[in-house]
Design a protein around this motif. Structure first.
Motif, PDB file in Angstrom:
ATOM      1  N   ILE A  23      36.291  34.515  45.574  1.00 18.48           N
ATOM      2  CA  ILE A  23      36.325  34.140  44.160  1.00 18.48           C
ATOM      3  C   ILE A  23      35.560  35.163  43.323  1.00 18.48           C
ATOM      4  O   ILE A  23      36.000  35.564  42.240  1.00 18.48           O
ATOM      5  CB  ILE A  23      35.741  32.726  43.970  1.00 18.48           C
ATOM      6  CG1 ILE A  23      36.679  31.683  44.602  1.00 18.48           C
ATOM      7  CG2 ILE A  23      35.521  32.422  42.493  1.00 18.48           C
ATOM      8  CD1 ILE A  23      36.109  30.281  44.599  1.00 18.48           C
ATOM      9  N   ARG A  24      34.411  35.606  43.854  1.00 22.02           N
ATOM     10  CA  ARG A  24      33.627  36.606  43.121  1.00 22.02           C
ATOM     11  C   ARG A  24      34.417  37.896  42.962  1.00 22.02           C
ATOM     12  O   ARG A  24      34.436  38.496  41.880  1.00 22.02           O
ATOM     13  CB  ARG A  24      32.316  36.886  43.867  1.00 22.02           C
ATOM     14  CG  ARG A  24      31.448  37.957  43.201  1.00 22.02           C
ATOM     15  CD  ARG A  24      30.193  38.223  44.007  1.00 22.02           C
ATOM     16  NE  ARG A  24      30.484  38.710  45.344  1.00 22.02           N
ATOM     17  CZ  ARG A  24      30.794  39.984  45.616  1.00 22.02           C
ATOM     18  NH1 ARG A  24      30.842  40.880  44.648  1.00 22.02           N
ATOM     19  NH2 ARG A  24      31.043  40.363  46.853  1.00 22.02           N
ATOM     20  N   ARG A  25      35.086  38.342  44.055  1.00 23.92           N
ATOM     21  CA  ARG A  25      35.852  39.587  43.984  1.00 23.92           C
ATOM     22  C   ARG A  25      37.030  39.479  43.023  1.00 23.92           C
ATOM     23  O   ARG A  25      37.356  40.420  42.306  1.00 23.92           O
ATOM     24  CB  ARG A  25      36.368  39.975  45.380  1.00 23.92           C
ATOM     25  CG  ARG A  25      35.289  40.425  46.352  1.00 23.92           C
ATOM     26  CD  ARG A  25      35.919  41.081  47.573  1.00 23.92           C
ATOM     27  NE  ARG A  25      36.833  40.192  48.268  1.00 23.92           N
ATOM     28  CZ  ARG A  25      36.492  39.364  49.246  1.00 23.92           C
ATOM     29  NH1 ARG A  25      35.230  39.316  49.648  1.00 23.92           N
ATOM     30  NH2 ARG A  25      37.379  38.589  49.834  1.00 23.92           N
ATOM     31  N   MET A  26      37.669  38.308  42.991  1.00 25.85           N
ATOM     32  CA  MET A  26      38.872  38.151  42.184  1.00 25.85           C
ATOM     33  C   MET A  26      38.569  37.927  40.709  1.00 25.85           C
ATOM     34  O   MET A  26      39.302  38.415  39.838  1.00 25.85           O
ATOM     35  CB  MET A  26      39.711  36.984  42.723  1.00 25.85           C
ATOM     36  CG  MET A  26      40.342  37.227  44.075  1.00 25.85           C
ATOM     37  SD  MET A  26      41.301  35.814  44.663  1.00 25.85           S
ATOM     38  CE  MET A  26      42.595  35.727  43.403  1.00 25.85           C
ATOM     39  N   TYR A  27      37.481  37.214  40.420  1.00 22.40           N
ATOM     40  CA  TYR A  27      37.280  36.771  39.043  1.00 22.40           C
ATOM     41  C   TYR A  27      36.000  37.279  38.388  1.00 22.40           C
ATOM     42  O   TYR A  27      35.843  37.137  37.178  1.00 22.40           O
ATOM     43  CB  TYR A  27      37.297  35.234  38.984  1.00 22.40           C
ATOM     44  CG  TYR A  27      38.588  34.641  39.484  1.00 22.40           C
ATOM     45  CD1 TYR A  27      39.759  34.760  38.734  1.00 22.40           C
ATOM     46  CD2 TYR A  27      38.651  33.978  40.704  1.00 22.40           C
ATOM     47  CE1 TYR A  27      40.953  34.221  39.191  1.00 22.40           C
ATOM     48  CE2 TYR A  27      39.840  33.436  41.170  1.00 22.40           C
ATOM     49  CZ  TYR A  27      40.986  33.566  40.400  1.00 22.40           C
ATOM     50  OH  TYR A  27      42.170  33.041  40.861  1.00 22.40           O
ATOM     51  N   ILE A  28      35.075  37.853  39.153  1.00 23.11           N
ATOM     52  CA  ILE A  28      33.815  38.293  38.553  1.00 23.11           C
ATOM     53  C   ILE A  28      33.621  39.797  38.727  1.00 23.11           C
ATOM     54  O   ILE A  28      33.652  40.553  37.757  1.00 23.11           O
ATOM     55  CB  ILE A  28      32.621  37.517  39.165  1.00 23.11           C
ATOM     56  CG1 ILE A  28      32.816  35.989  38.963  1.00 23.11           C
ATOM     57  CG2 ILE A  28      31.316  37.969  38.512  1.00 23.11           C
ATOM     58  CD1 ILE A  28      31.750  35.146  39.614  1.00 23.11           C
ATOM     59  N   PHE A  29      33.408  40.250  39.952  1.00 17.53           N
ATOM     60  CA  PHE A  29      33.151  41.670  40.175  1.00 17.53           C
ATOM     61  C   PHE A  29      33.635  42.083  41.559  1.00 17.53           C
ATOM     62  O   PHE A  29      33.415  41.374  42.542  1.00 17.53           O
ATOM     63  CB  PHE A  29      31.650  41.972  40.057  1.00 17.53           C
ATOM     64  CG  PHE A  29      31.288  43.385  40.380  1.00 17.53           C
ATOM     65  CD1 PHE A  29      31.498  44.400  39.460  1.00 17.53           C
ATOM     66  CD2 PHE A  29      30.745  43.711  41.622  1.00 17.53           C
ATOM     67  CE1 PHE A  29      31.177  45.716  39.767  1.00 17.53           C
ATOM     68  CE2 PHE A  29      30.419  45.023  41.933  1.00 17.53           C
ATOM     69  CZ  PHE A  29      30.629  46.027  40.994  1.00 17.53           C
ATOM     70  N   ALA A  30      34.302  43.233  41.618  1.00 17.28           N
ATOM     71  CA  ALA A  30      34.766  43.767  42.893  1.00 17.28           C
ATOM     72  C   ALA A  30      34.529  45.272  42.922  1.00 17.28           C
ATOM     73  O   ALA A  30      34.609  45.943  41.886  1.00 17.28           O
ATOM     74  CB  ALA A  30      36.245  43.472  43.093  1.00 17.28           C
ATOM     75  N   HIS A  31      34.219  45.777  44.092  1.00 15.69           N
ATOM     76  CA  HIS A  31      33.976  47.210  44.271  1.00 15.69           C
ATOM     77  C   HIS A  31      34.723  47.674  45.501  1.00 15.69           C
ATOM     78  O   HIS A  31      34.512  47.164  46.601  1.00 15.69           O
ATOM     79  CB  HIS A  31      32.470  47.480  44.428  1.00 15.69           C
ATOM     80  CG  HIS A  31      32.157  48.907  44.736  1.00 15.69           C
ATOM     81  ND1 HIS A  31      31.052  49.292  45.485  1.00 15.69           N
ATOM     82  CD2 HIS A  31      32.804  50.070  44.424  1.00 15.69           C
ATOM     83  CE1 HIS A  31      31.035  50.604  45.598  1.00 15.69           C
ATOM     84  NE2 HIS A  31      32.072  51.103  44.984  1.00 15.69           N
ATOM     85  N   GLN A  32      35.635  48.639  45.317  1.00 18.04           N
ATOM     86  CA  GLN A  32      36.368  49.237  46.428  1.00 18.04           C
ATOM     87  C   GLN A  32      35.914  50.676  46.609  1.00 18.04           C
ATOM     88  O   GLN A  32      35.740  51.408  45.629  1.00 18.04           O
ATOM     89  CB  GLN A  32      37.875  49.228  46.153  1.00 18.04           C
ATOM     90  CG  GLN A  32      38.518  47.851  46.215  1.00 18.04           C
ATOM     91  CD  GLN A  32      39.980  47.916  45.841  1.00 18.04           C
ATOM     92  OE1 GLN A  32      40.313  48.014  44.654  1.00 18.04           O
ATOM     93  NE2 GLN A  32      40.850  47.872  46.829  1.00 18.04           N
ATOM     94  N   GLU A  33      35.755  51.067  47.860  1.00 15.79           N
ATOM     95  CA  GLU A  33      35.429  52.449  48.193  1.00 15.79           C
ATOM     96  C   GLU A  33      36.619  53.076  48.905  1.00 15.79           C
ATOM     97  O   GLU A  33      36.999  52.640  49.984  1.00 15.79           O
ATOM     98  CB  GLU A  33      34.202  52.515  49.098  1.00 15.79           C
ATOM     99  CG  GLU A  33      32.899  52.124  48.426  1.00 15.79           C
ATOM    100  CD  GLU A  33      31.712  52.300  49.362  1.00 15.79           C
ATOM    101  OE1 GLU A  33      30.672  52.811  48.916  1.00 15.79           O
ATOM    102  OE2 GLU A  33      31.854  51.952  50.551  1.00 15.79           O
ATOM    103  N   LEU A  34      37.205  54.094  48.301  1.00 14.19           N
ATOM    104  CA  LEU A  34      38.321  54.794  48.896  1.00 14.19           C
ATOM    105  C   LEU A  34      37.820  56.139  49.433  1.00 14.19           C
ATOM    106  O   LEU A  34      37.387  56.995  48.663  1.00 14.19           O
ATOM    107  CB  LEU A  34      39.431  55.024  47.867  1.00 14.19           C
ATOM    108  CG  LEU A  34      39.921  53.788  47.109  1.00 14.19           C
ATOM    109  CD1 LEU A  34      41.041  54.171  46.148  1.00 14.19           C
ATOM    110  CD2 LEU A  34      40.392  52.707  48.078  1.00 14.19           C
ATOM    111  N   LEU A  35      37.857  56.290  50.740  1.00 12.20           N
ATOM    112  CA  LEU A  35      37.372  57.513  51.369  1.00 12.20           C
ATOM    113  C   LEU A  35      38.461  58.577  51.359  1.00 12.20           C
ATOM    114  O   LEU A  35      39.591  58.329  51.797  1.00 12.20           O
ATOM    115  CB  LEU A  35      36.949  57.233  52.814  1.00 12.20           C
ATOM    116  CG  LEU A  35      35.934  56.112  53.056  1.00 12.20           C
ATOM    117  CD1 LEU A  35      35.579  56.051  54.536  1.00 12.20           C
ATOM    118  CD2 LEU A  35      34.690  56.312  52.215  1.00 12.20           C
TER     119      LEU A  35
END
Length: 229
Positions: A23-35
């Motif tokens: 829920i946090r990733r979808m609606y509040i904050f998400a961080h993706q790291e693409l190497l």
């Protein structure tokens, strides 16, 4: 009620902590790291123990044949046609029924991904950016994952490219292992994607030293069968 039912079902399957994290990733904050990863186009692929697969036919993806994705990738038909119209090089492997079971794309110019990450990936002269590779579940763990890339590398080498570059989500362990199995190396660069309230996206590139994938490399080596002398 339907939302509540799905929420309760997710809690039962994944647990409360995992559900709250989603829920946090979808609606509040998400961080993706693409190497960022890279590889030359001439070094042989390391030995592997992947399974063989039945014969398939490879076709260049065009606007007119994108309908071949209908059965297994129905939601991608429009995207495939659009990428072809943009001039990117796409290959699909089709079965005896004419249905695409795997595909991959490459481009020798800067690529703006407006379908998924929604950011620009810069490409240097002599390189090409590989993206969008996917296989249907029936072909997971087969040599198709190797052949799919090799055929694209051959095609891009004919266009004057000497190196393939791409990005891989740091949380996607199977994809990272595939990269190591194919002989990719880390560029020690990360494209960071931040999503706020499921709506706004921000991008930042960072660098790191050493290896983020050393531990995975040890588990990705093909099995070796001992023989008596």
């Amino acid at each position: 009620m339907d939302v509540l039912r799905r929420l309760c079902g997710h809690i039962r399957r994944k647990g409360l902590r995992a559900t709250l994290a989603k829920i946090r990733r979808m609606y509040i904050f998400a961080h993706q790291e693409l190497l960022w990863m890279e590889r030359d186009l001439v070094s042989p692929v390391p030995p592997h123990s992947l399974k063989p697969y039945p014969p398939l036919r490879m076709l260049k993806i065009t606007e007119s044949n994108a309908s071949a994705f209908t059965r297994y990738f129905g939601n991608r038909v429009g995207v495939m046609a659009e990428l072809a119209s943009d001039g990117h090089t796409g290959h699909m492997h089709i079965d005896d029924n004419g249905d695409a079971v795997a595909f991959i794309w490459g481009t020798p110019r800067d690529y703006f991904d407006r379908h998924y990450y929604r950011c620009r990936f810069p490409v240097k002269p002599g390189e090409f950016f590989e993206f969008g590779g996917e296989l249907t579940r029936a072909y997971w763990g087969t040599e198709l994952s190797v052949d799919l890339q090799l055929r694209l590398w051959e095609a891009m080498a004919l266009k004057g490219c000497r190196k393939v570059v791409d990005v891989c989500d740091s949380s996607n362990v199977p994809a990272l292992k595939l990269h190591l199995r194919m002989g990719y190396t880390e560029q020690q660069r990360i494209m960071n994607i931040y999503t706020l309230f499921g709506r706004w996206r921000f991008y930042r590139e960072t660098r790191y030293s050493g290896s983020r994938l050393a531990a995975l490399g040890k588990t990705s080596r093909p099995s070796v069968t001992a023989t008596a002398a």
